[in-house]
Every structure is written in structure tokens, then in C-alpha cells.
Write an enzyme that holds these catalytic residues in place. Structure first.
Site, PDB file in Angstrom:
ATOM      1  N   GLY A  14      -8.814  53.924 -54.997  1.00  0.00           N
ATOM      2  CA  GLY A  14      -8.110  54.582 -53.890  1.00  0.00           C
ATOM      3  C   GLY A  14      -6.716  55.089 -54.210  1.00  0.00           C
ATOM      4  O   GLY A  14      -5.888  55.225 -53.310  1.00  0.00           O
ATOM      5  N   SER A  15      -6.452  55.431 -55.490  1.00  0.00           N
ATOM      6  CA  SER A  15      -5.087  55.908 -55.781  1.00  0.00           C
ATOM      7  C   SER A  15      -4.831  57.293 -55.184  1.00  0.00           C
ATOM      8  O   SER A  15      -3.703  57.600 -54.789  1.00  0.00           O
ATOM      9  CB  SER A  15      -4.811  55.898 -57.290  1.00  0.00           C
ATOM     10  N   ARG A  84     -20.425  59.186 -53.620  1.00  0.00           N
ATOM     11  CA  ARG A  84     -21.766  59.446 -53.098  1.00  0.00           C
ATOM     12  C   ARG A  84     -21.862  60.929 -52.735  1.00  0.00           C
ATOM     13  O   ARG A  84     -20.851  61.564 -52.431  1.00  0.00           O
ATOM     14  CB  ARG A  84     -22.028  58.607 -51.837  1.00  0.00           C
ATOM     15  N   ILE A  85     -23.083  61.453 -52.775  1.00  0.00           N
ATOM     16  CA  ILE A  85     -23.308  62.843 -52.371  1.00  0.00           C
ATOM     17  C   ILE A  85     -23.522  62.856 -50.859  1.00  0.00           C
ATOM     18  O   ILE A  85     -24.430  62.173 -50.358  1.00  0.00           O
ATOM     19  CB  ILE A  85     -24.571  63.432 -53.049  1.00  0.00           C
ATOM     20  N   LEU A  86     -22.713  63.624 -50.163  1.00  0.00           N
ATOM     21  CA  LEU A  86     -22.840  63.664 -48.702  1.00  0.00           C
ATOM     22  C   LEU A  86     -24.076  64.456 -48.296  1.00  0.00           C
ATOM     23  O   LEU A  86     -24.363  65.516 -48.872  1.00  0.00           O
ATOM     24  CB  LEU A  86     -21.588  64.301 -48.083  1.00  0.00           C
ATOM     25  N   HIS A 100     -11.519  66.229 -58.023  1.00  0.00           N
ATOM     26  CA  HIS A 100     -12.384  65.921 -59.169  1.00  0.00           C
ATOM     27  C   HIS A 100     -11.568  66.062 -60.463  1.00  0.00           C
ATOM     28  O   HIS A 100     -10.804  67.019 -60.610  1.00  0.00           O
ATOM     29  CB  HIS A 100     -13.591  66.874 -59.177  1.00  0.00           C
ATOM     30  N   ASP A 136     -19.986  68.134 -56.767  1.00  0.00           N
ATOM     31  CA  ASP A 136     -18.707  68.747 -57.128  1.00  0.00           C
ATOM     32  C   ASP A 136     -18.768  70.280 -57.086  1.00  0.00           C
ATOM     33  O   ASP A 136     -18.217  70.959 -57.960  1.00  0.00           O
ATOM     34  CB  ASP A 136     -18.240  68.240 -58.503  1.00  0.00           C
ATOM     35  N   GLN A 164      -1.755  64.264 -62.103  1.00  0.00           N
ATOM     36  CA  GLN A 164      -1.794  65.624 -61.526  1.00  0.00           C
ATOM     37  C   GLN A 164      -2.628  65.641 -60.248  1.00  0.00           C
ATOM     38  O   GLN A 164      -2.331  66.381 -59.313  1.00  0.00           O
ATOM     39  CB  GLN A 164      -2.375  66.616 -62.542  1.00  0.00           C
ATOM     40  N   GLU A 165      -3.689  64.829 -60.199  1.00  0.00           N
ATOM     41  CA  GLU A 165      -4.518  64.762 -58.972  1.00  0.00           C
ATOM     42  C   GLU A 165      -3.650  64.391 -57.778  1.00  0.00           C
ATOM     43  O   GLU A 165      -3.763  64.983 -56.695  1.00  0.00           O
ATOM     44  CB  GLU A 165      -5.637  63.713 -59.134  1.00  0.00           C
TER      45      GLU A 165
HETATM   46  C1  GAR Z   1     -10.377  60.155 -59.454  1.00  0.00           C
HETATM   47  O1  GAR Z   1     -10.110  60.507 -60.782  1.00  0.00           O
HETATM   48  C2  GAR Z   1     -11.194  61.234 -58.788  1.00  0.00           C
HETATM   49  O2  GAR Z   1     -10.839  62.535 -59.180  1.00  0.00           O
HETATM   50  C3  GAR Z   1     -12.593  60.903 -59.273  1.00  0.00           C
HETATM   51  O3  GAR Z   1     -12.651  59.505 -59.188  1.00  0.00           O
HETATM   52  C4  GAR Z   1     -11.350  58.974 -59.402  1.00  0.00           C
HETATM   53  C5  GAR Z   1     -11.039  58.070 -58.240  1.00  0.00           C
HETATM   54  O4  GAR Z   1      -9.807  57.429 -58.413  1.00  0.00           O
HETATM   55  N1  GAR Z   1     -13.592  61.550 -58.478  1.00  0.00           N
HETATM   56  C6  GAR Z   1     -14.705  62.061 -58.973  1.00  0.00           C
HETATM   57  O5  GAR Z   1     -15.026  61.956 -60.141  1.00  0.00           O
HETATM   58  C7  GAR Z   1     -15.571  62.784 -57.947  1.00  0.00           C
HETATM   59  N2  GAR Z   1     -16.643  63.446 -58.585  1.00  0.00           N
HETATM   60  P1  GAR Z   1      -9.039  56.839 -57.180  1.00  0.00           P
HETATM   61  O6  GAR Z   1     -10.056  55.965 -56.446  1.00  0.00           O
HETATM   62  O7  GAR Z   1      -7.932  56.036 -57.787  1.00  0.00           O
HETATM   63  O8  GAR Z   1      -8.559  57.983 -56.326  1.00  0.00           O
END
Ligand code: GAR
Length: 186
Positions: A14-15, A84-86, A100, A136, A164-165
Site C-alpha cells: 500500500g505505498s 486482481r482483474i476487475l 503500473h 494493465d 516515481q509512482e
Molecule cells: C507497485 O509497484 C504497483 O505499480 C504494482 O504493484 C506495486 C504495489 O506496491 N502494480 C502492478 O504491478 C499492477 N499491475 P504498493 O502496494 O506499495 O503500492
């Protein structure tokens, strides 16, 4: 500026959720988080969300997710590491964003940073996009480029991309709130 109602979906750490909650609590994003929903009862992000005083729900069954979401009726759903795929009844009904860890359409699916390293890519990065049916896929909103270094392991690259996310997800949500983006669910 308008304020919007948001629900955040997580599966783990959950970051990205935390970065969004920080932006909202500091007033950088004008939004109200109605709930954080996890499909995993053990998701670490649930503890973080509780620290922010956010309502937390665990719903392991995707078939029940629509009725949970209906009670909140959010303007925007943010997927933040939701793995999960919605189903189409949800993607057709709500405006949904996802983050992503690759420059989509490259490396969709699991372990995107590993995929980039395996492909000997010189650059990778991250993408915020609107969610459609599929893995995605959907219109791209924002991307950030991150170089892939010869010394990178998948974990080191994933960490650098994650930084960056956290930046571009808030920027994308803000663009939506400010009306610089519009989306009709398909
Ligand atoms: C993140 O890197 C996100 O981009 C990726 O999972 C990680 C979750 O980290 N998501 C995917 O790969 C979706 N296809 P987080 O729980 O710390 O946000």
C-alpha cells in the site's frame, strides 16, 4: 476547485495508497477518501490506512465488490497495487485509475521490473492509466521514465520506479480533479 470522492483498492503493502493519502491529507489533492478496500485480510496497507483514520474494508470475493462499491458510489476508484482483474460490470460502471511499474504497453502483468531487466531494456518506468477490461490496459494518463542500470537487480529497479509512482499517481488524480482529464467508463 472541485473535490471528489475516492475509493482506493489495495492487495498488499500500500505505498501508493499511502502516497495518495499523504497528498490528500496535506491538501495537495482535493479529495475525500471514502474507504480503502483490500482483497487480502493480511495486506500491510490496511494498517497504514487505519493510521490515516480511513475506513477499511476487506472483501476477498470479487463477486461482492460491486455491491460494496455501490454503497460508496465514488467519483474515482484508484487501484494501488490491487492485484486482481476487475470484472466488466465494475470497469463499465466506474472511472478507475491504475498505477503500473513499466512504460505500458511494455511489460504488463506481474513482475514488470523483472521483465524489463530480462529484456535488457535501457529504460523502464511507470504508468498511470484508466482501467479497461484486460490486464494493465486502457488510456494512458501519465508516465515517468526510469533508466535501467547494468547493476540493477529487479528489487533495486522496482524501488527506483516506485519513487516515481508515488509522484505521478498524485499528479494524475489532480489532473482528473481539475478537469484536465475526463473519462466515461466503457
Ligand atoms: C507497485 O509497484 C504497483 O505499480 C504494482 O504493484 C506495486 C504495489 O506496491 N502494480 C502492478 O504491478 C499492477 N499491475 P504498493 O502496494 O506499495 O503500492
Amino acid at each position: 476547485m472541485r473535490s471528489i470522492d475516492v475509493v482506493i483498492l489495495i492487495s498488499g503493502r500500500g505505498s501508493n495508497m499511502e502516497a495518495l493519502l499523504k497528498s490528500i491529507h496535506s491538501g495537495v489533492i482535493q479529495a475525500n477518501v471514502l474507504a480503502v478496500i483490500s482483497n487480502k485480510p493480511t495486506a500491510l496497507g490496511l494498517e497504514t490506512a487505519k493510521r490515516f483514520g480511513t475506513e477499511c474494508i476487506v472483501e476477498e470475493n470479487l463477486d461482492n465488490l460491486d455491491s460494496v462499491l455501490t454503497t460508496y458510489s465514488p467519483d474515482l476508484i484508484c487501484l494501488a497495487g490491487f492485484m486482481r482483474i476487475l470484472p466488466p460490470n465494475i470497469t463499465a460502471k466506474y472511472t478507475i485509475m491504475n498505477i503500473h511499474p513499466s512504460l505500458l504497453p511494455l511489460y504488463p502483468g506481474l513482475r514488470a521490473p523483472n521483465q524489463a531487466i530480462k529484456a535488457k531494456a535501457k529504460y523502464s518506468g511507470c504508468t498511470v492509466h484508466f482501467v479497461e477490461e484486460g490486464v494493465d490496459t486502457g488510456p494512458i494518463i501519465l508516465q515517468a521514465v526510469v533508466p535501467v542500470l547494468d547493476s540493477d537487480t529487479p528489487e533495486i529497479l522496482a524501488d527506483r520506479i516506485l519513487g516515481q509512482e508515488h509522484i505521478i499517481y498524485s499528479q494524475a488524480v489532480n489532473a482528473f480533479i481539475q478537469g484536465r482529464l475526463s473519462r466515461t467508463p466503457v
